[in-house]
Scaffold this active site. Sequence first.
Site, PDB file in Angstrom:
ATOM      1  N   ASP A 176      45.920  -9.057  21.219  1.00  0.00           N
ATOM      2  CA  ASP A 176      44.700  -9.426  20.510  1.00  0.00           C
ATOM      3  C   ASP A 176      43.444  -8.894  21.198  1.00  0.00           C
ATOM      4  OD1 ASP A 176      43.169 -10.702  18.557  1.00  0.00           O
ATOM      5  OD2 ASP A 176      42.970 -12.519  19.731  1.00  0.00           O
ATOM      6  N   LEU A 193      50.959 -13.388  18.282  1.00  0.00           N
ATOM      7  CA  LEU A 193      51.579 -12.086  18.105  1.00  0.00           C
ATOM      8  C   LEU A 193      51.181 -11.179  19.264  1.00  0.00           C
ATOM      9  CD1 LEU A 193      50.930 -11.408  14.312  1.00  0.00           C
ATOM     10  CD2 LEU A 193      53.165 -11.669  15.374  1.00  0.00           C
ATOM     11  N   CYS A 203      55.597 -16.443  -0.493  1.00  0.00           N
ATOM     12  CA  CYS A 203      54.566 -17.422  -0.872  1.00  0.00           C
ATOM     13  C   CYS A 203      54.728 -17.837  -2.336  1.00  0.00           C
ATOM     14  CB  CYS A 203      53.174 -16.834  -0.664  1.00  0.00           C
ATOM     15  SG  CYS A 203      52.700 -16.649   1.069  1.00  0.00           S
ATOM     16  N   CYS A 249      52.531 -20.422  -4.757  1.00  0.00           N
ATOM     17  CA  CYS A 249      51.797 -21.409  -3.944  1.00  0.00           C
ATOM     18  C   CYS A 249      50.406 -20.885  -3.596  1.00  0.00           C
ATOM     19  CB  CYS A 249      52.570 -21.715  -2.665  1.00  0.00           C
ATOM     20  SG  CYS A 249      51.729 -22.869  -1.551  1.00  0.00           S
ATOM     21  N   SER A 271      36.735 -20.281  11.529  1.00  0.00           N
ATOM     22  CA  SER A 271      37.101 -19.700  12.827  1.00  0.00           C
ATOM     23  C   SER A 271      36.066 -18.667  13.262  1.00  0.00           C
ATOM     24  CB  SER A 271      38.488 -19.063  12.755  1.00  0.00           C
ATOM     25  OG  SER A 271      39.488 -20.046  12.706  1.00  0.00           O
ATOM     26  N   ASP A 329      42.448 -24.835  11.469  1.00  0.00           N
ATOM     27  CA  ASP A 329      43.884 -24.752  11.185  1.00  0.00           C
ATOM     28  C   ASP A 329      44.241 -25.134   9.750  1.00  0.00           C
ATOM     29  OD1 ASP A 329      44.895 -23.855  13.625  1.00  0.00           O
ATOM     30  OD2 ASP A 329      45.035 -25.870  14.457  1.00  0.00           O
ATOM     31  N   CYS A 347      44.321 -23.783   6.750  1.00  0.00           N
ATOM     32  CA  CYS A 347      45.216 -22.956   5.928  1.00  0.00           C
ATOM     33  C   CYS A 347      46.638 -22.925   6.479  1.00  0.00           C
ATOM     34  CB  CYS A 347      44.662 -21.546   5.775  1.00  0.00           C
ATOM     35  SG  CYS A 347      44.593 -20.575   7.290  1.00  0.00           S
ATOM     36  N   CYS A 392      50.229 -25.180   4.780  1.00  0.00           N
ATOM     37  CA  CYS A 392      51.260 -24.216   4.369  1.00  0.00           C
ATOM     38  C   CYS A 392      52.645 -24.845   4.429  1.00  0.00           C
ATOM     39  CB  CYS A 392      51.214 -22.993   5.282  1.00  0.00           C
ATOM     40  SG  CYS A 392      52.501 -21.769   4.908  1.00  0.00           S
ATOM     41  N   LYS A 405      26.605 -22.690  25.138  1.00  0.00           N
ATOM     42  CA  LYS A 405      25.567 -22.606  24.117  1.00  0.00           C
ATOM     43  C   LYS A 405      26.179 -22.579  22.713  1.00  0.00           C
ATOM     44  CE  LYS A 405      21.633 -19.714  22.716  1.00  0.00           C
ATOM     45  NZ  LYS A 405      20.876 -18.468  23.024  1.00  0.00           N
TER      46      LYS A 405
END
EC number: 1.17.99.6
Length: 307
Positions: free
Chosen positions: A131, A166, A186, A189, A214, A241, A243, A247, A298
């Site tokens: 990441d 990941l 999916c 849904c 986020s 979190d 979504c 799920c 801050k």
Amino acid sequence: MTPAERHTQLIKAEAARLGFLQCGIAEAKELTEDARRLEQWLNKGHQGKMAYMERYFDMRIDPRRLVPGAKSVITLLLNYYPSEQQSPEAPRIAKYAWGTDYHYVIREKLNALLAYIQQEIGAVEGRGFVDSAPVLERAWARESGIGWIGKNANLLNRQSGSFFFLATLVCDLELAYDHPFRTDHCGTCTRCMDHCPTQAIIAPGAVDSNKCISYLTIELKDEVIPAALQDKMAGWTFGCDVCQDVCPWNRFSKPNTEPYFEPIPEVLHLSLREWQALSEQEFKRIFKNSPIIRPKWKGMKRNLDAQ
């Protein structure tokens, strides 16, 4: 058994020993379709003020530009789903940030895996990414057969849901490649889209960062969160979190076994008032090895004030 098959078995066995939830391998190549989708997303300004998303485009879509001579992309999952819950009075913090910063944890494991490959197989050149480099991790996870990219733009796995990190290891070793994951499980849904507090999921698999909690609580560096979104934060002060929580595939999530992901007690128990009473020095001491340090005191004060 061919050398590629034997080497693949060795790598996957070592990945499991190191604690990775799953390991998939794909051939290093240009991700043409993903490049097209990324370009469209960027052109629409959905990256918000994350200017780094616009840089190194060629490297993002082709790992051979990151690692000269690359032949394989190894994708690894590391579970972070916790066994505990936050106090109802605590400001809401995304589960991935409850323990030690995952960059430290995964980087050590990737280095260990590469060292093992070099010891057992020979002179192999490679680089691990967590990441922090222009790598399309979710696309490579899909190409290596681990799962599919859901409507919330997270990678979904039928056995484990989506509460995992990941990581990728790109190397110049030819291996036995897994079949790409081409099925979207999916179905019809739309829970993630329906429950997003700010309606940031603007289409299946597409998130407008400008609306994403986020992004607003971590990546956005502005003095204040946009007024139109402040009353939609739903108590989230670092990440979100929602979504993932809604799920259906996350009913298969199991608590992680990584000691470094043991929750910091203050994350679970400090109330909003106690958070606001923290000094900057206390904040730095408590969260020095936590992802929560990223927006700095801050930024966290700004997020807390928006509740």
